[in-house]
Design a protein around this motif. Structure first.
Motif, PDB file in Angstrom:
ATOM      1  N   VAL A 386       0.838  -1.199   0.000  1.00 29.52           N
ATOM      2  CA  VAL A 386       0.000   0.000   0.000  1.00 29.52           C
ATOM      3  C   VAL A 386       0.874   1.251   0.000  1.00 29.52           C
ATOM      4  CG1 VAL A 386      -1.750   1.310   1.243  1.00 29.52           C
ATOM      5  CG2 VAL A 386      -1.923  -1.188   1.128  1.00 29.52           C
ATOM      6  N   ARG A 387       1.906   1.244   0.798  1.00 33.69           N
ATOM      7  CA  ARG A 387       2.793   2.416   0.837  1.00 33.69           C
ATOM      8  C   ARG A 387       3.535   2.592  -0.474  1.00 33.69           C
ATOM      9  NH1 ARG A 387       4.614   0.435   6.816  1.00 33.69           N
ATOM     10  NH2 ARG A 387       2.837   1.332   7.956  1.00 33.69           N
ATOM     11  N   SER A 390       1.359   4.341  -2.882  1.00 27.84           N
ATOM     12  CA  SER A 390       1.299   5.787  -2.653  1.00 27.84           C
ATOM     13  C   SER A 390       2.466   6.530  -3.299  1.00 27.84           C
ATOM     14  CB  SER A 390       1.262   6.080  -1.145  1.00 27.84           C
ATOM     15  OG  SER A 390       2.526   5.831  -0.539  1.00 27.84           O
ATOM     16  N   ARG A 391       3.487   5.798  -3.750  1.00 32.44           N
ATOM     17  CA  ARG A 391       4.654   6.414  -4.392  1.00 32.44           C
ATOM     18  C   ARG A 391       4.569   6.372  -5.924  1.00 32.44           C
ATOM     19  NH1 ARG A 391       9.627   3.199  -2.138  1.00 32.44           N
ATOM     20  NH2 ARG A 391      10.781   4.828  -3.293  1.00 32.44           N
ATOM     21  N   LYS A 394       1.482   9.624 -10.780  1.00 33.28           N
ATOM     22  CA  LYS A 394       0.162   9.710 -11.405  1.00 33.28           C
ATOM     23  C   LYS A 394       0.304  10.283 -12.808  1.00 33.28           C
ATOM     24  CE  LYS A 394      -1.990  10.608  -6.891  1.00 33.28           C
ATOM     25  NZ  LYS A 394      -2.675   9.326  -6.735  1.00 33.28           N
ATOM     26  N   THR A 445      -6.246  -0.623  -1.100  1.00 29.43           N
ATOM     27  CA  THR A 445      -5.848  -0.779  -2.502  1.00 29.43           C
ATOM     28  C   THR A 445      -7.006  -0.440  -3.428  1.00 29.43           C
ATOM     29  OG1 THR A 445      -6.428  -3.145  -2.588  1.00 29.43           O
ATOM     30  CG2 THR A 445      -4.183  -2.575  -1.903  1.00 29.43           C
ATOM     31  N   ALA A 448      -7.198   3.195  -4.057  1.00 28.51           N
ATOM     32  CA  ALA A 448      -6.166   3.677  -4.972  1.00 28.51           C
ATOM     33  C   ALA A 448      -6.342   3.172  -6.398  1.00 28.51           C
ATOM     34  CB  ALA A 448      -4.797   3.255  -4.453  1.00 28.51           C
ATOM     35  N   SER A 455      -2.181  10.674  -2.650  1.00 31.33           N
ATOM     36  CA  SER A 455      -1.109   9.778  -2.208  1.00 31.33           C
ATOM     37  C   SER A 455      -0.787   9.960  -0.731  1.00 31.33           C
ATOM     38  CB  SER A 455       0.147  10.010  -3.056  1.00 31.33           C
ATOM     39  OG  SER A 455      -0.106   9.689  -4.401  1.00 31.33           O
ATOM     40  N   ARG A 456      -0.754  11.196  -0.282  1.00 30.47           N
ATOM     41  CA  ARG A 456      -0.427  11.445   1.131  1.00 30.47           C
ATOM     42  C   ARG A 456      -1.506  10.883   2.044  1.00 30.47           C
ATOM     43  NH1 ARG A 456       2.110  17.594   1.457  1.00 30.47           N
ATOM     44  NH2 ARG A 456       3.966  17.173   0.179  1.00 30.47           N
ATOM     45  N   LEU A 458      -3.419   8.321   1.319  1.00 32.68           N
ATOM     46  CA  LEU A 458      -3.275   6.870   1.275  1.00 32.68           C
ATOM     47  C   LEU A 458      -2.151   6.421   2.210  1.00 32.68           C
ATOM     48  CD1 LEU A 458      -4.189   4.198  -0.077  1.00 32.68           C
ATOM     49  CD2 LEU A 458      -2.391   4.583  -1.778  1.00 32.68           C
ATOM     50  N   ALA A 459      -1.032   7.137   2.190  1.00 35.17           N
ATOM     51  CA  ALA A 459       0.089   6.791   3.070  1.00 35.17           C
ATOM     52  C   ALA A 459      -0.307   6.954   4.537  1.00 35.17           C
ATOM     53  CB  ALA A 459       1.292   7.669   2.746  1.00 35.17           C
TER      54      ALA A 459
END
Length: 500
Positions: A386-387, A390-391, A394, A445, A448, A455-456, A458-459
């Motif tokens: 998951v992390r 987030s990276r 896009k 997931t 996302a 992203s932030r 999600l993290a």
């Protein structure tokens, strides 16, 4: 000789039966194709009887003048093949041969129902079967063909050497001559070009692109040895050396020209090789040159982090590539090693994503595959994935696959030995990759999936304190209804935000 070839797959592209039909016709054998798309699609469940009686009656009428009936199947379509075969054997005196990946991996099991099984590549083997039947000779000594002897033992013949010259094989049979389909109605009907257009337009990728797609493969095999993939099992059957084979550029382009001539409604080409990018750069550039001159349609293909380079991307995008799918599978180094993908770690994946992202103004958002529900994962592995998501730069999309432990794979053998695979019927044969476990980390997931979730955020949702609360047993009853509501909810949110 007349051979009736039956495909139970939801997708009517059905490379196997179309390729076999083309090869048999080129050798003077009459073929008839019958497509019986599984009514369950990806919504698999325990339902052995897939086809209504009227459809089976029509199938038997189409098989009545056959000298051989062939059924192609993967593991999830065993029930379809059993129902078809039992109907044929109950009312017709016609031998039934099964082929495809499941009979290749589990021939003895398949011979409990079928008269013959083809193991591995089938073009030459099935032609030999036809010649033997026409001459009234036995078929129990044909390479790649296995049969059951009268005493119940299996005549397991060796496989013949792999065909090296794929250009010697004709392109798949899209002639529409003596092709038939069950389109979900009461009866089997002729498969006309217009019905083909409607079926191809229903494909997931065709809906995403808003065009009707033609799917092809330019190779056989894969350069990788992922432990969850049946390619690895087939490599073990033949030996890895020389397993990956390519058709020439001219052979592929000629197929595409013929397909576009036969089906002028084609709006894009889907190259579904497991790793099209594994071709040498010079070959890719030659393909792009000819494709641009002679086809000129948008196209899509698949790549892997180990094979994507700026030079290959530049040539392909210039030739019309508008969409790319790449396997990521996991962001956990431990699970990457379990999958046999340790050479494609996060640094290499992110580097490939950076190359892809540099073309974002000329392509649709790429699609990255993620495997969920691996029985060897611990929460830390899943959080790493998951992390990692987030990276990802896009825009992008995710394709989320719940792991299916297919027979013959190293991972399935490991899980069975460790007591994690105890009910193949439920865990494998009746399981679809869409059957994701409805828990908190899988829900992340899902958030996302379309690539636009912040992203932030999600993290943050994957941080230790938040996971400790929302991933606890107290909240576990929440996630099943959340999964059920996620589709309509996200469609509404995207409509409000004006997102595609």
């Amino acid at each position: 000789m007349r051979v009736v070839l039956v495909s139970p797959y939801p997708d009517i592209t059905a490379f196997g039966v179309r390729g076999i039909s083309a090869s048999l016709r080129a050798s003077g054998v009459d073929t008839r194709l019958v497509f019986l798309p599984d009514p369950l699609g990806d919504a698999l469940r325990e339902l052995p009887e897939r086809y209504p009686p009227a459809v089976l009656d029509d199938l038997l009428a189409l098989c009545a003048d056959a000298d051989l009936v062939g059924v192609s199947l993967m593991t999830n379509y065993v029930d379809n093949a059993v129902q078809i075969t039992r109907a044929v054997k109950a009312r017709l005196d016609v031998p039934v041969l099964w082929g495809g990946i499941h009979p290749t991996i589990r021939p003895a099991e398949c011979l409990e129902t079928a008269d013959m099984v083809c193991v591995g590549d089938g073009e030459e083997a099935i032609l030999d079967v036809c010649r033997a039947l026409a001459a009234g000779k036995p078929v129990d000594a044909i390479a790649n063909i296995q049969t059951r002897r009268p005493d119940g033992t299996v005549a397991a013949n060796p496989v013949r050497p792999l065909a090296r010259d794929l250009d010697a094989l004709p392109p798949p049979d899209w002639s529409h001559q003596d092709h038939h389909i069950w389109d979900g109605g009461d009866r089997i009907v002729p498969l006309t070009p217009d019905r083909t257009r409607k079926f191809l337009a229903r494909g997931t990728l065709s809906r995403v692109l808003g065009r009707v797609g033609y799917q092809t493969m330019t190779d056989r095999g894969c350069p990788h040895r992922c432990t969850y993939c049946v390619n690895d099992a087939v490599k073990a059957l033949y030996g890895a050396k020389g397993y990956l084979r390519w058709r020439s550029v001219e052979h592929v382009i000629a197929e595409l020209e013929d397909a576009v001539r036969r089906m002028p409604f084609i709006g894009y080409v889907w190259i579904s090789d497991d790793a099209f990018f594994a071709r040498p750069l010079a070959t890719i550039r030659e393909f792009c040159r000819q494709y641009k001159e002679r086809i000129g349609l948008p196209f899509t293909c698949l790549g892997s982090p180990a094979t994507i380079t700026p030079e290959k991307m530049d040539a392909l995008v210039d030739a019309g590539m508008i969409y790319l799918q790449m396997g990521v599978q996991s962001g956990s180094a431990r699970i990457q090693a379990l999958f046999g993908r340790q050479s494609m770690g996060n640094d290499k994946i992110l580097a490939a994503m950076a190359v892809i992202n540099s073309y974002k103004d000329r392509m649709l958002p790429p699609s990255y595959d993620i495997i969920l529900d691996t029985p060897y994962e611990v929460p830390a592995d899943r959080l790493e994935t998951v992390r990692f998501i987030s990276r990802i730069p896009k825009p992008f999309r995710l394709q989320l696959f719940s792991l299916v432990l297919y027979p013959g794979t190293k991972l399935a053998a490991m899980a069975a030995a460790d007591g994690l695979l105890t009910d193949e019927r439920r865990q494998v044969y009746a399981k679809s990759y869409t059957m994701r476990v409805p828990d908190y980390l899988n829900f992340l997931t899902l958030l996302a999936k379309d690539g636009w979730f912040p992203s932030r955020l999600l993290a943050f949702l994957a941080s230790g304190p938040v996971v400790a609360v929302l991933g606890s047993r107290v909240f576990s009853p929440v996630w099943r209804p959340a999964f059920a509501a996620s589709g309509p909810a996200w469609r509404l949110v995207k409509r409000i935000l004006g997102r595609p």
